[in-house]
Design a protein around this motif. Structure first.
Motif, mmCIF file in Angstrom:
data_model
loop_
_atom_site.group_PDB
_atom_site.id
_atom_site.type_symbol
_atom_site.label_atom_id
_atom_site.label_comp_id
_atom_site.label_asym_id
_atom_site.label_seq_id
_atom_site.Cartn_x
_atom_site.Cartn_y
_atom_site.Cartn_z
ATOM 1 N N SER A 150 34.992 50.666 30.457
ATOM 2 C CA SER A 150 34.527 49.396 31.016
ATOM 3 C C SER A 150 33.456 48.806 30.115
ATOM 4 C CB SER A 150 33.974 49.606 32.427
ATOM 5 O OG SER A 150 32.813 50.408 32.384
ATOM 6 N N THR A 151 33.384 47.491 30.109
ATOM 7 C CA THR A 151 32.544 46.806 29.119
ATOM 8 C C THR A 151 31.673 45.736 29.766
ATOM 9 O OG1 THR A 151 34.019 44.954 28.664
ATOM 10 C CG2 THR A 151 34.555 47.020 27.561
ATOM 11 N N CYS A 152 30.816 45.128 28.944
ATOM 12 C CA CYS A 152 30.018 43.979 29.387
ATOM 13 C C CYS A 152 30.952 42.769 29.455
ATOM 14 C CB CYS A 152 28.907 43.677 28.387
ATOM 15 S SG CYS A 152 27.743 45.016 28.157
ATOM 16 N N TRP A 153 31.044 42.155 30.604
ATOM 17 C CA TRP A 153 32.050 41.115 30.886
ATOM 18 C C TRP A 153 31.346 39.965 31.574
ATOM 19 C CZ3 TRP A 153 36.670 41.031 28.867
ATOM 20 C CH2 TRP A 153 37.747 40.389 29.478
ATOM 21 N N ASP A 154 31.713 38.754 31.299
ATOM 22 C CA ASP A 154 30.996 37.612 31.864
ATOM 23 C C ASP A 154 30.872 37.725 33.389
ATOM 24 O OD1 ASP A 154 30.082 34.646 31.043
ATOM 25 O OD2 ASP A 154 30.897 34.671 33.077
ATOM 26 N N LEU A 155 29.656 37.455 33.861
ATOM 27 C CA LEU A 155 29.338 37.617 35.283
ATOM 28 C C LEU A 155 30.258 36.793 36.177
ATOM 29 C CD1 LEU A 155 27.354 38.798 37.380
ATOM 30 C CD2 LEU A 155 25.886 36.829 36.989
ATOM 31 N N ASN A 156 30.684 35.636 35.693
ATOM 32 C CA ASN A 156 31.505 34.754 36.529
ATOM 33 C C ASN A 156 32.970 34.717 36.108
ATOM 34 O OD1 ASN A 156 29.518 33.785 38.431
ATOM 35 N ND2 ASN A 156 28.500 32.973 36.613
ATOM 36 N N ALA A 157 33.405 35.738 35.387
ATOM 37 C CA ALA A 157 34.827 35.820 35.012
ATOM 38 C C ALA A 157 35.659 35.997 36.282
ATOM 39 C CB ALA A 157 35.036 37.006 34.076
ATOM 40 N N PRO A 158 36.942 35.624 36.231
ATOM 41 C CA PRO A 158 37.781 35.833 37.421
ATOM 42 C C PRO A 158 37.966 37.310 37.738
ATOM 43 C CG PRO A 158 39.081 35.009 35.573
ATOM 44 C CD PRO A 158 37.657 35.012 35.129
ATOM 45 N N GLU A 159 38.500 37.590 38.923
ATOM 46 C CA GLU A 159 38.626 38.988 39.385
ATOM 47 C C GLU A 159 39.530 39.821 38.492
ATOM 48 O OE1 GLU A 159 36.654 40.372 41.674
ATOM 49 O OE2 GLU A 159 35.768 38.383 41.518
#
Ligand SMILES: Cc1cc2nc3c(=O)[nH]c(=O)nc-3n(C[C@H](O)[C@H](O)[C@H](O)COP(=O)(O)OP(=O)(O)OC[C@H]3O[C@@H](n4cnc5c(N)ncnc54)[C@H](O)[C@@H]3O)c2cc1C
Length: 491
Positions: free
Chosen positions: A258-267
């Motif tokens: 798992s990685t750093c992913w945009d806070l508001n990315a879709p589910e």
């Protein structure tokens, strides 16, 4: 024979089985428009134990001695590849299986090329320009043209050319057995349940990362809240089907990439933005949580040796988020993914103004912490060099930064909000070196092979970037060969 799934591992299995004379049916639960699983979302970088750079000529199109004279690519053989996996998995990787992955990686990429997959040097993602030369860092110089999408297009074309049948919108539900061997599969096909007989089955239908219920059960609290970076179709059904007939689970069932992913990315994944929700330039800045504190060593290693475990670190922070902070010194170096429109970003000319914009963060503590951090870094002695681990580390901080420790003091300042994005699950089915699925009694289950993310015991805790596609291709190809052989003998 039947291959379940239509991603990298499945298509390698299907093509290899066909080469070995099998009639092949590929079942894909997604529609044709959504086919291809996580492979479709992948950047297409592939880790390979090539030895000396000249051996990459077997794989990379147009690469010749003259082109190689302009780049610096460190030697990286199967032994170094193995050591990287061993170190990152805390020496838990299954050595027998990983030996096969690293030892057959170069040969497998050359075979993929023979199937129509095109490779190029990874200038954009893994190289740092030094004058007129490019230095490749992180031992990952090779990527598929067009990323995962390009790779899949090549596979599907070759499948059509060689007479492989593809069925879309058909989900495998249950393995059918006769005595102690698999002889077919029950599928859900547009509302109808039917049975398809087969001499052998290859399960290459991914992990259970898209299934919130299984994430909570196996990975633990809060994993149900993680964003899914890739396909929504990897629901763990393949794992369940195999466990139901007595297959053994193995590996780190409670672990995931798992990685750093945009806070508001879709589910779950979005093919337009693709992997650009990831935010992987943190080695050149710092990460802060809601308390205004740093919580991990952003500069522990090149990003492709840390990114796969830092998503889980975010899961343990209050509110499951953090902000990545960069100053003017680092902003120009940010990877392309920071410049997409779909990004959660704040920008200011002073740290005080930035602190006000960091939603959810204790602004007072944030400013104090930046002061402490800036006092703990070595004096600035030139620009940041992304091509080497520069050893510029902080002194005296409870949470060190081991490389690229520069002060955060040059305006403007930018911040990017991230949360946990799960890529794939580490635990899965137990296979042997021929990709045959093993039972809880320690025997091969006749007619059942597996490859790709559905397989366990290759990765634990962490993962060297580019290993997933390679492991899937190596064992996909082997699974296709083994299953074709079994199907022949079952006739
Ligand atoms: C954003 C992102 C970027 C990545 N970048 C890289 C990279 O650069 N390099 C790298 O090595 N790895 C990368 N990865 C990881 C890589 O994508 C995976 O390791 C690899 O693609 C997994 O291949 P697979 O064939 O095992 O599974 P998948 O490609 O996920 O394929 C699984 C298939 O099974 C199908 N399926 C699931 N259940 C069923 C069922 N019951 N019946 C029928 N079909 C079913 C799915 O629809 C899918 O087609 C990335 C992943 C993501 C999400």
């Amino acid at each position: 024979m039947i291959v379940v799934g239509a991603g990298n591992a499945a298509m390698c299995a299907a093509l290899a089985a066909r080469e070995n004379g099998a009639e092949v049916l590929v079942l894909e639960s997604a529609s044709e428009a959504d086919r291809g699983g996580n492979t479709r979302y992948a950047a297409g970088q592939m880790r390979v134990g090539f030895g000396a750079a000249k051996n990459l000529m077997q794989v990379v199109e147009g690469l010749d001695a003259e082109a190689l004279a302009h780049v610096d690519i460190e030697d990286y053989g199967p032994a170094e590849f193995f050591d990287d996996v061993a170190r990152l998995t805390q020496y838990r990787t299954n050595a027998d299986l990983m030996d096969v992955v690293v030892g057959r990686s170069l040969d497998t990429l050359a075979w993929m090329r023979s199937q129509g997959v095109r490779f190029q040097l990874s200038f954009g993602r893994q190289a740092h320009r030094e004058g007129k030369r490019f230095r490749f860092w992180g031992n990952l110089p090779c990527e598929a043209w067009g990323g995962g999408v390009g790779m899949l297009e090549a596979y599907y074309k070759q499948a059509a050319r060689t007479g492989i049948t593809m069925l879309y919108g058909v989900a495998a539900r249950r393995l059918v057995t006769s005595g102690d061997r698999v002889c077919g599969i029950e599928v859900a096909d547009r509302g109808e349940v039917r049975r398809i007989d087969a001499g052998a089955v290859v399960l290459a239908c991914g992990g259970f990362e898209s299934n919130a219920d299984m994430r909570a059960m196996y990975l633990g609290p809060n994993w149900d809240l993680a964003k899914v970076r890739g396909t929504r179709f990897n629901t763990g059904r393949g794992l369940k089907m195999a466990l139901d007939i007595g297959a053994a689970a193995c590996g780190q069932m409670s672990g995931a990439h798992s990685t750093c992913w945009d806070l508001n990315a879709p589910e779950s994944g979005d093919l337009i933005v693709g992997d650009s929700y990831q935010k992987h330039s943190y080695p050149f800045g710092i990460m802060v949580n809601a308390r205004g504190e740093r919580f991990l060593d952003e500069g522990a290693d090149f990003r492709n040796y840390t990114y796969a475990k830092y998503g889980a670190e975010l899961l343990h922070q209050p509110g499951m988020f953090a902000w990545q902070i960069f100053d003017g010194r680092a902003i120009a170096m940010l990877r392309d993914e920071y410049r997409v429109r779909q990004v959660t970003k704040a920008r200011a000319d002073t740290l005080e103004a930035l602190a006000e914009k960091l939603e959810g963060v204790d602004a007072k503590r944030f400013l104090e912490m930046i002061g402490e951090f800036n006092r703990a870094v070595p004096a600035v002695d030139g620009p940041i060099n992304a091509g080497v681990k520069d050893g510029r580390s902080t002194h005296g901080l409870a949470v060190p930064k081991s490389n690229w420790a520069y002060p955060i003091d040059e305006p403007p300042f930018e911040a990017y909000a991230v949360t946990t994005g799960i890529t794939f699950t580490f635990g899965g089915l137990k296979i042997d070196t021929q990709a045959r699925v093993q039972s809880t009694l320690g025997q091969s289950i006749g007619g059942l092979c597996a490859a790709g993310e559905i397989v366990g015991s290759l990765f634990y805790h962490n993962y060297p970037g580019g290993s997933g596609l390679t492991a899937g291709a190596v064992f996909g190809r082997i699974a296709g060969q083994s299953a074709a052989q079994h199907a022949r003998s079952a006739r």
